[in-house]
Design a protein around this motif. Structure first.
Motif, PDB file in Angstrom:
ATOM      1  N   ALA A   1       0.819  -1.321  -0.035  1.00 32.26           N
ATOM      2  CA  ALA A   1      -0.316  -0.050  -0.337  1.00 32.26           C
ATOM      3  C   ALA A   1       1.291   1.428  -0.112  1.00 32.26           C
ATOM      4  O   ALA A   1       0.488   2.613  -0.667  1.00 32.26           O
ATOM      5  CB  ALA A   1      -0.881   0.239   1.714  1.00 32.26           C
ATOM      6  N   VAL A   2       1.826   1.150   0.733  1.00 30.03           N
ATOM      7  CA  VAL A   2       3.041   2.410   0.762  1.00 30.03           C
ATOM      8  C   VAL A   2       3.144   2.616  -0.250  1.00 30.03           C
ATOM      9  O   VAL A   2       3.295   3.842  -0.636  1.00 30.03           O
ATOM     10  CB  VAL A   2       3.718   2.207   1.602  1.00 30.03           C
ATOM     11  N   LEU A   3       3.915   1.381  -0.893  1.00 27.06           N
ATOM     12  CA  LEU A   3       4.718   1.395  -2.147  1.00 27.06           C
ATOM     13  C   LEU A   3       4.155   1.512  -3.414  1.00 27.06           C
ATOM     14  O   LEU A   3       4.118   2.597  -4.150  1.00 27.06           O
ATOM     15  CB  LEU A   3       5.693   0.390  -1.749  1.00 27.06           C
ATOM     16  N   ASP A   4       3.014   1.639  -3.637  1.00 25.87           N
ATOM     17  CA  ASP A   4       2.059   2.108  -4.630  1.00 25.87           C
ATOM     18  C   ASP A   4       1.435   3.397  -4.698  1.00 25.87           C
ATOM     19  O   ASP A   4       1.143   3.793  -5.928  1.00 25.87           O
ATOM     20  CB  ASP A   4       0.718   0.869  -4.183  1.00 25.87           C
ATOM     21  N   ILE A   5       1.672   3.858  -3.394  1.00 28.28           N
ATOM     22  CA  ILE A   5       1.051   5.468  -3.902  1.00 28.28           C
ATOM     23  C   ILE A   5       2.382   6.153  -4.517  1.00 28.28           C
ATOM     24  O   ILE A   5       2.029   6.522  -5.286  1.00 28.28           O
ATOM     25  CB  ILE A   5       1.007   5.869  -2.474  1.00 28.28           C
ATOM     26  N   GLU A   6       3.734   5.909  -3.314  1.00 22.31           N
ATOM     27  CA  GLU A   6       4.999   6.136  -4.356  1.00 22.31           C
ATOM     28  C   GLU A   6       4.632   6.078  -6.021  1.00 22.31           C
ATOM     29  O   GLU A   6       5.172   6.900  -6.607  1.00 22.31           O
ATOM     30  CB  GLU A   6       5.900   5.924  -4.337  1.00 22.31           C
ATOM     31  N   LEU A   7       4.323   4.680  -6.287  1.00 20.80           N
ATOM     32  CA  LEU A   7       4.397   4.168  -7.507  1.00 20.80           C
ATOM     33  C   LEU A   7       3.561   4.852  -8.433  1.00 20.80           C
ATOM     34  O   LEU A   7       3.731   5.452 -10.034  1.00 20.80           O
ATOM     35  CB  LEU A   7       4.394   2.977  -7.774  1.00 20.80           C
ATOM     36  N   GLU A   8       2.384   5.847  -7.942  1.00 20.57           N
ATOM     37  CA  GLU A   8       1.690   5.245  -8.418  1.00 20.57           C
ATOM     38  C   GLU A   8       1.953   7.082  -8.751  1.00 20.57           C
ATOM     39  O   GLU A   8       1.373   7.527 -10.068  1.00 20.57           O
ATOM     40  CB  GLU A   8       0.062   6.177  -8.014  1.00 20.57           C
ATOM     41  N   LYS A   9       2.591   8.200  -8.107  1.00 16.08           N
ATOM     42  CA  LYS A   9       3.090   9.538  -8.269  1.00 16.08           C
ATOM     43  C   LYS A   9       4.177   9.343  -9.390  1.00 16.08           C
ATOM     44  O   LYS A   9       3.944  10.136 -10.131  1.00 16.08           O
ATOM     45  CB  LYS A   9       3.980   9.671  -7.017  1.00 16.08           C
ATOM     46  N   VAL A  10       4.723   8.497  -9.415  1.00 13.49           N
ATOM     47  CA  VAL A  10       5.759   8.088 -10.124  1.00 13.49           C
ATOM     48  C   VAL A  10       5.118   8.176 -11.947  1.00 13.49           C
ATOM     49  O   VAL A  10       5.955   8.129 -12.957  1.00 13.49           O
ATOM     50  CB  VAL A  10       6.629   6.889 -10.025  1.00 13.49           C
ATOM     51  N   ARG A  11       4.257   7.156 -11.782  1.00 11.47           N
ATOM     52  CA  ARG A  11       3.453   7.064 -12.957  1.00 11.47           C
ATOM     53  C   ARG A  11       2.539   7.691 -13.531  1.00 11.47           C
ATOM     54  O   ARG A  11       3.143   8.010 -15.294  1.00 11.47           O
ATOM     55  CB  ARG A  11       2.057   5.583 -12.719  1.00 11.47           C
ATOM     56  N   SER A  12       2.007   8.518 -12.576  1.00  6.21           N
ATOM     57  CA  SER A  12       1.218  10.300 -13.361  1.00  6.21           C
ATOM     58  C   SER A  12       2.096  11.024 -14.473  1.00  6.21           C
ATOM     59  O   SER A  12       2.278  12.038 -14.813  1.00  6.21           O
ATOM     60  CB  SER A  12       0.023  10.495 -12.152  1.00  6.21           C
ATOM     61  N   LEU A  13       4.114  10.927 -13.545  1.00  2.19           N
ATOM     62  CA  LEU A  13       4.327  11.433 -14.337  1.00  2.19           C
ATOM     63  C   LEU A  13       5.694  11.190 -15.228  1.00  2.19           C
ATOM     64  O   LEU A  13       6.217  12.234 -15.984  1.00  2.19           O
ATOM     65  CB  LEU A  13       5.272  12.108 -12.906  1.00  2.19           C
ATOM     66  N   GLU A  14       4.859   9.890 -15.435  1.00  2.00           N
ATOM     67  CA  GLU A  14       5.794   9.308 -16.851  1.00  2.00           C
ATOM     68  C   GLU A  14       7.037   9.053 -16.241  1.00  2.00           C
ATOM     69  O   GLU A  14       8.110   9.425 -17.450  1.00  2.00           O
ATOM     70  CB  GLU A  14       5.517   9.647 -18.125  1.00  2.00           C
ATOM     71  N   GLY A  15       7.651   9.546 -15.259  1.00  2.00           N
ATOM     72  CA  GLY A  15       9.160   8.774 -14.469  1.00  2.00           C
ATOM     73  C   GLY A  15       9.329   7.768 -14.490  1.00  2.00           C
ATOM     74  O   GLY A  15       8.487   6.521 -14.648  1.00  2.00           O
ATOM     75  N   SER A  16      10.728   7.130 -13.612  1.00  2.00           N
ATOM     76  CA  SER A  16      10.936   5.656 -13.347  1.00  2.00           C
ATOM     77  C   SER A  16      11.559   5.699 -11.589  1.00  2.00           C
ATOM     78  O   SER A  16      11.169   7.302 -11.090  1.00  2.00           O
ATOM     79  CB  SER A  16      12.402   5.555 -14.304  1.00  2.00           C
ATOM     80  N   MET A  17      11.437   4.555 -11.546  1.00  2.00           N
ATOM     81  CA  MET A  17      11.658   4.264 -10.007  1.00  2.00           C
ATOM     82  C   MET A  17      12.091   3.049  -9.505  1.00  2.00           C
ATOM     83  O   MET A  17      12.189   1.883 -10.209  1.00  2.00           O
ATOM     84  CB  MET A  17      10.323   4.282  -9.389  1.00  2.00           C
ATOM     85  N   SER A  18      13.431   2.822  -8.502  1.00  2.00           N
ATOM     86  CA  SER A  18      13.100   1.657  -8.513  1.00  2.00           C
ATOM     87  C   SER A  18      13.799   1.353  -7.486  1.00  2.00           C
ATOM     88  O   SER A  18      12.798   1.867  -6.444  1.00  2.00           O
ATOM     89  CB  SER A  18      15.630   1.944  -8.322  1.00  2.00           C
ATOM     90  N   ILE A  19      13.403   0.286  -6.895  1.00  2.00           N
ATOM     91  CA  ILE A  19      12.807  -0.761  -6.055  1.00  2.00           C
ATOM     92  C   ILE A  19      14.068  -2.408  -5.668  1.00  2.00           C
ATOM     93  O   ILE A  19      14.507  -2.502  -6.109  1.00  2.00           O
ATOM     94  CB  ILE A  19      11.741  -1.874  -5.901  1.00  2.00           C
ATOM     95  N   VAL A  20      14.580  -1.536  -4.388  1.00  2.00           N
ATOM     96  CA  VAL A  20      15.860  -1.873  -3.440  1.00  2.00           C
ATOM     97  C   VAL A  20      15.124  -2.999  -2.756  1.00  2.00           C
ATOM     98  O   VAL A  20      14.569  -1.433  -1.464  1.00  2.00           O
ATOM     99  CB  VAL A  20      16.717  -0.836  -3.177  1.00  2.00           C
ATOM    100  N   VAL A  21      15.479  -3.683  -2.268  1.00  2.00           N
ATOM    101  CA  VAL A  21      15.224  -4.867  -1.371  1.00  2.00           C
ATOM    102  C   VAL A  21      16.926  -4.925  -0.841  1.00  2.00           C
ATOM    103  O   VAL A  21      17.186  -5.583  -1.453  1.00  2.00           O
ATOM    104  CB  VAL A  21      14.822  -5.940  -1.940  1.00  2.00           C
ATOM    105  N   ILE A  22      16.420  -5.211   0.468  1.00  2.00           N
ATOM    106  CA  ILE A  22      18.288  -4.724   1.554  1.00  2.00           C
ATOM    107  C   ILE A  22      17.752  -5.266   2.492  1.00  2.00           C
ATOM    108  O   ILE A  22      17.170  -5.724   3.234  1.00  2.00           O
ATOM    109  CB  ILE A  22      18.635  -3.153   1.846  1.00  2.00           C
ATOM    110  N   PRO A  23      19.072  -6.452   2.399  1.00  2.00           N
ATOM    111  CA  PRO A  23      18.227  -7.844   3.757  1.00  2.00           C
ATOM    112  C   PRO A  23      18.704  -6.689   5.097  1.00  2.00           C
ATOM    113  O   PRO A  23      19.642  -5.655   5.583  1.00  2.00           O
ATOM    114  CB  PRO A  23      20.309  -8.650   3.928  1.00  2.00           C
TER     115      PRO A  23
END
Ligand SMILES: [Fe+2]
Ligand SMILES: [Fe+2]
Length: 480
Positions: free
Chosen positions: A8-30
């Protein structure tokens, strides 16, 4: 935190990026690296804890930038829109990559960041290209801890191991094959304890300061004007002897010195050569241009103390002439560049000497430790400094690149040229090719090269002959 919360949290961020037609990296760290990762995260980014992972969403970032941001931290990266359209797909992609990777690929990326200058080229100031060209401090640290280096190497696949070795002297690269223990975690600890990222930043900071300090010292960066004309001449193969002679003869001091050398025992002619044009007819364009260029460029050495200047000059001439002899044997076809690269390869040292910075001993081939010390003192090595000066002189990019890579020939765009000067440098210092000192990439180049073998006898004979010929030139020059 529940699965749906993170999405839910990251979806909101992704939605913003999508509307700007930008890109976004998702990084998974131990999770064990979470504190460190949070320290590097930018304010604009979002971080969420999920089970044993920290998941970071980075706005407007591609994978290589995201990787550079968390340089020494193991991580899996997925990028919107390439790796998936929704946050769940991106998360699983990134987690999958992290698990697949284990510890080795992040070490590979670390090496990549040394090898590639791309990230630095993105920076606006042109100096950065030289500052990030190599990172000898790191190589020297690993060289001083062969066991750790063996661990890094053992974790890598065959191909990666090849290019790690390309940075090292052959002797050290060989010793890696004998150690097979593999403990990626300990490498992580080593780099954390050594603070790779911080040191890299410090080096860049220092390097920029050094270059800015030197940037305005005109006499370093203005090639004596006659040398500039001579360099331009060198690329014009069809130029008539009379026209070339006229340019050289514009400078009477240069002309008299050229004629003195031409008439010396170095060339061994019985008849007196009385004009530059006559010299060109007898010796050829290349020979006279090289000679005139070295006499003109010698002026720059007047800015440092006489004993240093003398040693550096003798070494430079020796490397220039040895390179000329070695080039064709290495399959290098262009005669015009090779002499200049040989002559100028250590000219970065002049700047450091003048300003009291550390430089490696001019009497021995530079070791990794020496280059690391130069870097610690000035933020860059003499190879990087020399390349920077050559670029300021508007020398051709092939020459700039070969100067930059004369201690790391595997990185050069033209390997044959960089290997030639690298070997000529070692021969000039030691009288032979010391396999342990030669960079591993050069050894590989030699073994893959098709052509006549280079025997110890040939090298030693060429060294003796070149040394005595160079001494003859020096005698004439000292007499003027
Ligand atoms: Fe050097
Ligand atoms: Fe050298």
């Amino acid at each position: 935190m529940e699965e749906k919360d993170i999405f839910a949290v990251l979806d909101i961020e992704l939605e913003k990026v999508r509307s700007l037609e930008g890109s976004m990296s998702i990084v998974v760290i131990p999770m064990k690296y979470a504190d460190k990762a949070l320290g590097y995260k930018r304010e604009v980014d979002t971080a969420v804890r999920y089970k044993e992972y920290l998941v970071v969403g980075l706005f407007g970032m591609e994978a290589d930038q995201a990787s550079a941001l968390f340089l020494s931290i193991p991580k899996g990266i997925a990028v919107y829109p390439y790796d998936g359209k929704d946050i769940q797909a991106l998360f699983f992609e990134a987690t999958g990559r992290l698990q697949e990777m284990g510890s080795a690929p992040w070490v590979k990326r670390l090496w990549d960041s040394i090898k590639e200058t791309k990230a630095m080229e993105r920076l606006e100031d042109p100096e950065s290209r030289f500052i990030s060209a190599s990172f000898y401090q790191f190589l020297a640290l690993l060289a001083s801890r062969p066991h750790d280096l063996a661990r890094i190497s053992a974790d890598m696949n065959e191909m990666d191991r090849h290019w790690v070795k390309d940075y090292l002297p052959h002797g050290l690269a060989q010793s890696l094959d004998n150690d097979t223990c593999s403990q990626g975690e300990q490498v992580t600890d080593l780099l954390q304890e050594w603070q790779y990222k911080e040191r890299m930043e410090l080096k860049q900071e220092k390097g920029k300061k050094t270059l800015r300090k030197f940037r305005n010292i005109e006499h370093f960066f203005t090639l004596p004007s006659i040398s500039q004309e001579i360099i331009d001449l060198a690329s014009d193969v069809l130029l008539a002897a009379s026209k070339m002679a006229r340019i050289i003869e514009k400078d009477p001091v240069l002309t008299s010195r050229v004629l003195k050398v031409v008439n010396s025992a170095f060339y061994g002619f019985h008849r007196q050569i009385d004009s530059v044009e006559h010299a060109i007819v007898i010796l050829g364009n290349d020979e006279v241009v090289n000679l005139a260029f070295s006499i003109a460029i010698h002026k720059i050495l007047e800015t440092i103390s006489a004993p240093h200047a003398q040693r550096l000059w003798e070494h430079s001439l020796l490397v220039a002439h040895l390179s000329q002899w070695l080039g064709p044997l290495m399959g290098y076809k262009f005669k015009d560049k090779i002499y200049t690269v040989g002559l100028l390869h250590d000219f970065g040292k002049i700047v450091f000497l003048q300003r009291g910075h550390f430089i490696s001993d001019t009497g021995n081939p530079s070791s990794l430790e020496d280059l690391a010390k130069e870097e610690m003192d000035s933020g860059l090595s003499h190879a990087e400094m020399g390349a920077y000066i050559a670029e300021r002189w508007n020398l051709p990019s092939g020459i700039v690149d070969a100067l930059l890579c004369h201690h790391l020939p595997g990185k050069a765009k033209d390997t044959a040229l960089a290997v030639t000067v690298h070997l000529a440098d070692i021969i000039a210092h030691t009288g032979s090719i010391h396999m342990d000192m030669v960079n591993n990439a050069a050894i590989r180049f030699l073994s893959e090269r098709k052509g006549p073998a280079l025997s110890a006898e040939m090298v030693s004979k060429a060294y003796q002959e070149t040394l005595s010929r160079v001494k003859l030139v020096l005698e004439v020059q000292d007499g003027t």
